[in-house]
Write an enzyme that holds these catalytic residues in place. Structure first.
Site, PDB file in Angstrom:
ATOM      1  N   HIS A  12      -3.744  -5.886  -2.078  1.00  0.00           N
ATOM      2  CA  HIS A  12      -3.549  -4.489  -2.270  1.00  0.00           C
ATOM      3  C   HIS A  12      -2.536  -3.644  -1.258  1.00  0.00           C
ATOM      4  O   HIS A  12      -2.541  -2.542  -0.859  1.00  0.00           O
ATOM      5  CB  HIS A  12      -4.965  -3.685  -2.017  1.00  0.00           C
ATOM      6  CG  HIS A  12      -5.716  -3.646  -0.759  1.00  0.00           C
ATOM      7  ND1 HIS A  12      -6.855  -4.017  -0.454  1.00  0.00           N
ATOM      8  CD2 HIS A  12      -5.180  -3.785   0.329  1.00  0.00           C
ATOM      9  CE1 HIS A  12      -7.041  -4.152   0.512  1.00  0.00           C
ATOM     10  NE2 HIS A  12      -5.996  -3.995   1.326  1.00  0.00           N
ATOM     11  N   HIS A  59      -9.387   2.072   4.520  1.00  0.00           N
ATOM     12  CA  HIS A  59      -8.722   1.786   5.873  1.00  0.00           C
ATOM     13  C   HIS A  59      -8.513   2.978   6.671  1.00  0.00           C
ATOM     14  O   HIS A  59      -7.850   2.972   7.348  1.00  0.00           O
ATOM     15  CB  HIS A  59      -7.444   1.367   5.632  1.00  0.00           C
ATOM     16  CG  HIS A  59      -7.362  -0.020   4.664  1.00  0.00           C
ATOM     17  ND1 HIS A  59      -7.617   0.070   3.146  1.00  0.00           N
ATOM     18  CD2 HIS A  59      -6.946  -1.201   4.903  1.00  0.00           C
ATOM     19  CE1 HIS A  59      -7.188  -1.232   3.044  1.00  0.00           C
ATOM     20  NE2 HIS A  59      -7.096  -1.887   3.849  1.00  0.00           N
ATOM     21  N   HIS A 193      -4.898 -12.512   6.283  1.00  0.00           N
ATOM     22  CA  HIS A 193      -3.791 -11.712   7.057  1.00  0.00           C
ATOM     23  C   HIS A 193      -4.454 -11.142   8.081  1.00  0.00           C
ATOM     24  O   HIS A 193      -5.484 -11.223   8.392  1.00  0.00           O
ATOM     25  CB  HIS A 193      -2.902 -10.632   6.137  1.00  0.00           C
ATOM     26  CG  HIS A 193      -3.759  -9.586   5.296  1.00  0.00           C
ATOM     27  ND1 HIS A 193      -5.019  -9.944   4.765  1.00  0.00           N
ATOM     28  CD2 HIS A 193      -3.733  -8.304   5.678  1.00  0.00           C
ATOM     29  CE1 HIS A 193      -5.302  -8.726   4.291  1.00  0.00           C
ATOM     30  NE2 HIS A 193      -4.812  -7.794   4.955  1.00  0.00           N
ATOM     31  N   GLU A 240     -11.020  -9.176   4.115  1.00  0.00           N
ATOM     32  CA  GLU A 240     -11.125  -8.407   2.719  1.00  0.00           C
ATOM     33  C   GLU A 240     -11.338  -9.430   1.603  1.00  0.00           C
ATOM     34  O   GLU A 240     -11.917  -9.095   0.454  1.00  0.00           O
ATOM     35  CB  GLU A 240      -9.695  -7.889   2.349  1.00  0.00           C
ATOM     36  CG  GLU A 240      -9.352  -6.860   3.290  1.00  0.00           C
ATOM     37  CD  GLU A 240      -8.168  -6.035   3.110  1.00  0.00           C
ATOM     38  OE1 GLU A 240      -7.726  -5.120   3.631  1.00  0.00           O
ATOM     39  OE2 GLU A 240      -7.144  -6.531   2.602  1.00  0.00           O
TER      40      GLU A 240
END
Ligand code: DHB
Ligand code: FE
Length: 280
Positions: A12, A59, A193, A240
């Site tokens: 995303h 976030h 990541h 995530e």
């Protein structure tokens, strides 16, 4: 009764939204990424879902460090996007289905998942970017949305095992909804990541490929990882992956992989796409 058609897991990253906004899909950098998406769009066009249940992580747009729920479910008539500072255009609100949301909330609370209920919820890039990837033309997006949000910002995070079990509760809730609606699940985020700290830029292709295989047929193996093991293997933001595990929990025990795509890097992230159809 509602039917779960299947689920789509996708990265995303905000830069994807920026690339869409400036029409850069065919640039050398972006083409190998965007080329993975037409099969998922074709599938959506062929199955015509009524509802997208979007499992994502906020976030800092809707929830900030002062108060972060572990699990939150939206129950609004519509969900507004807002500027997060990534330079993305603010997109039109997304229609909700409050009656279906309240059914899910009632069902998962009955199932002992004490979620935060949100009658207002602003949705960030983790919600909007995947929907833009699936329906680049909003005039063709005839679905209502239900946002389900999981904390990946403030430790302690829910464990992968807890997320998988939450997904199973969501699956039971969806299957018990008495209206004849076709549901697609979207899980957003990942794969590996890390955006900051000593390992900023960390990507783990070997682990990503393991995830893309195991999430299909042996999700329990991934669900058995501890949060710390997941951070070590996938990076601080790679947690995530828990969205993917939640979605997998909501699907039936037997799924069929329809499409998969993996490309590194996009921005700082390993971009994964997986489309699973319920086989049962
Ligand atoms: C990036 C990835 C994310 O998951 C995110 O939420 C923000 C930025 C990135 O790779 O740039
Ligand atoms: Fe993210």
């Amino acid at each position: 009764m509602a039917t779960i058609l299947g689920g789509i897991c996708t990265s995303h990253i905000p830069a994807i939204g920026a690339a869409i906004a400036r029409g850069a899909q065919d640039d050398d950098y972006w083409k190998p990424f965007f080329d993975g998406y037409p099969p998922a769009r074709d599938w959506l066009r062929s199955v015509q879902p009524d509802i997208a249940v979007v499992i994502y992580n906020d976030h800092g747009l809707n929830f900030f460090l002062d108060a972060i729920p572990t699990f939150a479910i939206g129950a609004a008539h519509q969900y507004h996007n807002a500027d997060e500072g990534w330079g993305l255009p603010t997109l039109d609100p997304y229609p909700g289905d409050p009656a279906f949301s309240w059914h899910i909330i009632n069902s998962v609370v009955e199932d002992e998942f004490d979620v935060t209920m949100c009658q207002e919820m602003r949705v960030d890039h983790a919600f909007t970017v995947p929907l833009s990837l699936m329906w680049p033309d909003r005039s063709e997006m005839h679905i209502k949305t239900i946002p389900i949000e999981i904390n990946t910002v403030q430790h302690p995070l829910p464990s992968p095992k807890r997320c998988y079990a939450f997904g199973q509760a969501i699956g039971r809730a969806l299957a018990a909804y008495p209206k004849d609606l076709k549901v697609v699940l979207l899980a957003t985020g990942g794969l590996s990541h890390q955006l900051d700290g000593k390992r900023a830029g960390f990507i783990n292709k070997e682990f990503d490929l393991r995830c893309m295989t195991e999430i299909v047929d042996s999700p329990e193996a991934l669900a058995a990882l501890s949060t710390h093991e997941l951070v070590e293997l996938a990076g601080t933001q790679g947690v995530e992956l828990m969205m993917w595990l939640t979605m997998r929990g909501a699907l039936g025990s037997q799924v069929r992989q329809v499409h998969s795509h993996y490309h590194i890097p996009v921005s700082n992230t390993a971009a994964g796409l997986l489309l699973l159809e319920n086989a049962a």
